[in-house]
Design an enzyme around this catalytic site. Structure first.
Site, mmCIF file in Angstrom:
data_model
loop_
_atom_site.group_PDB
_atom_site.id
_atom_site.type_symbol
_atom_site.label_atom_id
_atom_site.label_comp_id
_atom_site.label_asym_id
_atom_site.label_seq_id
_atom_site.Cartn_x
_atom_site.Cartn_y
_atom_site.Cartn_z
ATOM 1 N N ASP A 17 7.242 -29.741 -40.635
ATOM 2 C CA ASP A 17 7.949 -30.197 -41.190
ATOM 3 C C ASP A 17 6.438 -30.383 -42.344
ATOM 4 O OD1 ASP A 17 9.971 -31.685 -42.590
ATOM 5 O OD2 ASP A 17 9.478 -33.336 -41.330
ATOM 6 N N GLU A 89 17.392 -26.475 -48.016
ATOM 7 C CA GLU A 89 18.297 -27.724 -47.604
ATOM 8 C C GLU A 89 19.573 -26.857 -49.141
ATOM 9 O OE1 GLU A 89 18.459 -32.325 -46.856
ATOM 10 O OE2 GLU A 89 16.819 -30.796 -46.633
ATOM 11 N N LYS A 125 19.850 -26.075 -44.120
ATOM 12 C CA LYS A 125 20.436 -27.322 -44.217
ATOM 13 C C LYS A 125 21.198 -27.986 -45.154
ATOM 14 C CE LYS A 125 16.334 -29.925 -43.392
ATOM 15 N NZ LYS A 125 15.152 -30.353 -44.172
ATOM 16 N N THR A 149 20.819 -31.860 -41.137
ATOM 17 C CA THR A 149 19.835 -33.023 -40.760
ATOM 18 C C THR A 149 20.628 -34.628 -41.490
ATOM 19 O OG1 THR A 149 18.198 -33.284 -42.447
ATOM 20 C CG2 THR A 149 19.369 -32.243 -43.178
ATOM 21 N N PHE A 171 16.766 -38.079 -37.199
ATOM 22 C CA PHE A 171 15.628 -38.702 -37.517
ATOM 23 C C PHE A 171 15.643 -40.024 -36.624
ATOM 24 C CE2 PHE A 171 15.207 -37.120 -42.016
ATOM 25 C CZ PHE A 171 16.302 -35.737 -41.718
#
Length: 308
Positions: A17, A89, A125, A149, A171
Site C-alpha cells: 500500500d 484510483e 479503484k 475501495t 478498510f
C-alpha cells in the site's frame, strides 16, 4: 523459522500500500495499490519532479488529464517492480456520478495502453458508493477489472459481489478508529470491529461462491493483519510489511473457505441506501474518506499546475 511476512505469503497474496518504488522493490509484494493520498506523497518527492512536469506537459492544459497522466506514470514505475497489478484510483469527486466514473476509468486504461500496458496489469479503484458500484459493473463487462475501495459496510460488500466486481478493499483500520473513538475502548485481536467486518465478508463470499476477491486494507497494527491471515489479499503499508519481515514468530491461518457464512441476499438501490443509512460508522467513514481523497486530489492538482 521464516518471518511472518514469508509465512503470510503462503496463504495470502501480499499487496504493498504505497507509491514508494524502493520500498516495493525491497519487500517484494505481488501487487501494489495507490490512492490520491499516496500519489500526493509521491508528488512531494524530488525524485518525481520530472514526472510531474511530463504529466502536465502532455495534458493540453487539462488538469484532470494531467492528474491521470501522473497517476499512470507512478503506476508504470510500480509495475516495473511488481509481477502482478497496480490499482489506480478514479477522482473521488466523481464518486456519485456513474457515467463520469466510467469515462475517467476508460481514460486511465487508455493511458496505460498507450504505453503498452494491458488491462491484465491494472485495477481501477472506485469508491464503494452505489454509483461507483454500478460503474464497476459496467466496466467489468467491458473487461476492465475494478478495486472497490472505501468499503466499510456489509451492504457495500453485498452490492459489490452482486455487481461482479473483481476485488473489494474493506478498510480495517478506519473501522477500528471509529469504534475506538465512539466506544472509548481499545480493541485487540478477534474483538477488533474492523477484523470482524472483513471476517464476516470473507465468510459470506466463500459460503455463497462469490468470485470477488477480498483484500483487507488500512491496517493500524500487526494484530489486525495476523487475525486476517488467510484472507484472499491484504494490502499493507511498508512500515508494517517491514515489521512482519523482522518477526520470526509463528503465524496461524485464521481465514479459510468452509468456515460458514450467511445466506445470500441481493439488495436493490433503496435497500442498499437504507442499510447504509442505518450504519452510522460506514456512512461517516465513507463520506470522510471521499472528502479526504478529494482534498488530496486538489492538492495534487495544485502541484501539477505549478509545473506549467
Amino acid at each position: 523459522m521464516t518471518s511472518k511476512l514469508e509465512q503470510l505469503k503462503q496463504f495470502t497474496t501480499v499487496v504493498a500500500d504505497t507509491g514508494d518504488f524502493a520500498a516495493i522493490e525491497k519487500l517484494k509484494p505481488v501487487d501494489a495499490t495507490t490512492n490520491p493520498s499516496l500519489l500526493l506523497k509521491a508528488a512531494s518527492s524530488d525524485s518525481n519532479s520530472d514526472r510531474l512536469k511530463e504529466a502536465f506537459a502532455g495534458s493540453n492544459n487539462d488538469i484532470n488529464v494531467a492528474s491521470d497522466r501522473f497517476a499512470v506514470a507512478i503506476g508504470r514505475e510500480i509495475l516495473k517492480v511488481v509481477p502482478g497489478r497496480v490499482s489506480t484510483e478514479v477522482d473521488a469527486r466523481l464518486s456519485f456520478d456513474t457515467q463520469a466514473c466510467i469515462d475517467r476509468a476508460d481514460r486511465i486504461v487508455g493511458l496505460y495502453e498507450d504505453f503498452g500496458i494491458g488491462r491484465d496489469r491494472i485495477l481501477i479503484k472506485l469508491a464503494s458508493t452505489w454509483e461507483g458500484i454500478k460503474a464497476a459493473e459496467v466496466l467489468e463487462k467491458k473487461g476492465i477489472q475494478c478495486n472497490l475501495t472505501l468499503l466499510f459496510s456489509f451492504a457495500q460488500a453485498q452490492a459489490c459481489a452482486d455487481a461482479g466486481v473483481f476485488l473489494i478493499s474493506p478498510f480495517v483500520g478506519r473501522i477500528y478508529d471509529w469504534y475506538k473513538k465512539a466506544e472509548g475502548k481499545e480493541y485487540v485481536g478477534a474483538e477488533d470491529p474492523g477484523v470482524q467486518s472483513v471476517t464476516r465478508i470473507y465468510n459470506y463470499y466463500k459460503a455463497n461462491d462469490y468470485k470477488t476477491v477480498v483484500m483487507g486494507a488500512s491496517f493500524r497494527n500487526l494484530s489486525q493483519i495476523e487475525e486476517l491471515a488467510g484472507c484472499d489479499r491484504l494490502t499493507i503499508s511498508p512500515d508494517l510489511l517491514h515489521k512482519l519481515s523482522e518477526d520470526n514468530g509463528t503465524l496461524v491461518q485464521k481465514l479459510k473457505p468452509g468456515n460458514g457464512g450467511e445466506a445470500r441476499v441481493t439488495l436493490n438501490e433503496s435497500q442498499f441506501r437504507w442499510a447504509s443509512n442505518e450504519d452510522a460508522m460506514a456512512t461517516e467513514k465513507l463520506a470522510e474518506g471521499i472528502r479526504q481523497f478529494a482534498r488530496d486530489q486538489v492538492a495534487l492538482e495544485k502541484m501539477l499546475s505549478n509545473k506549467a
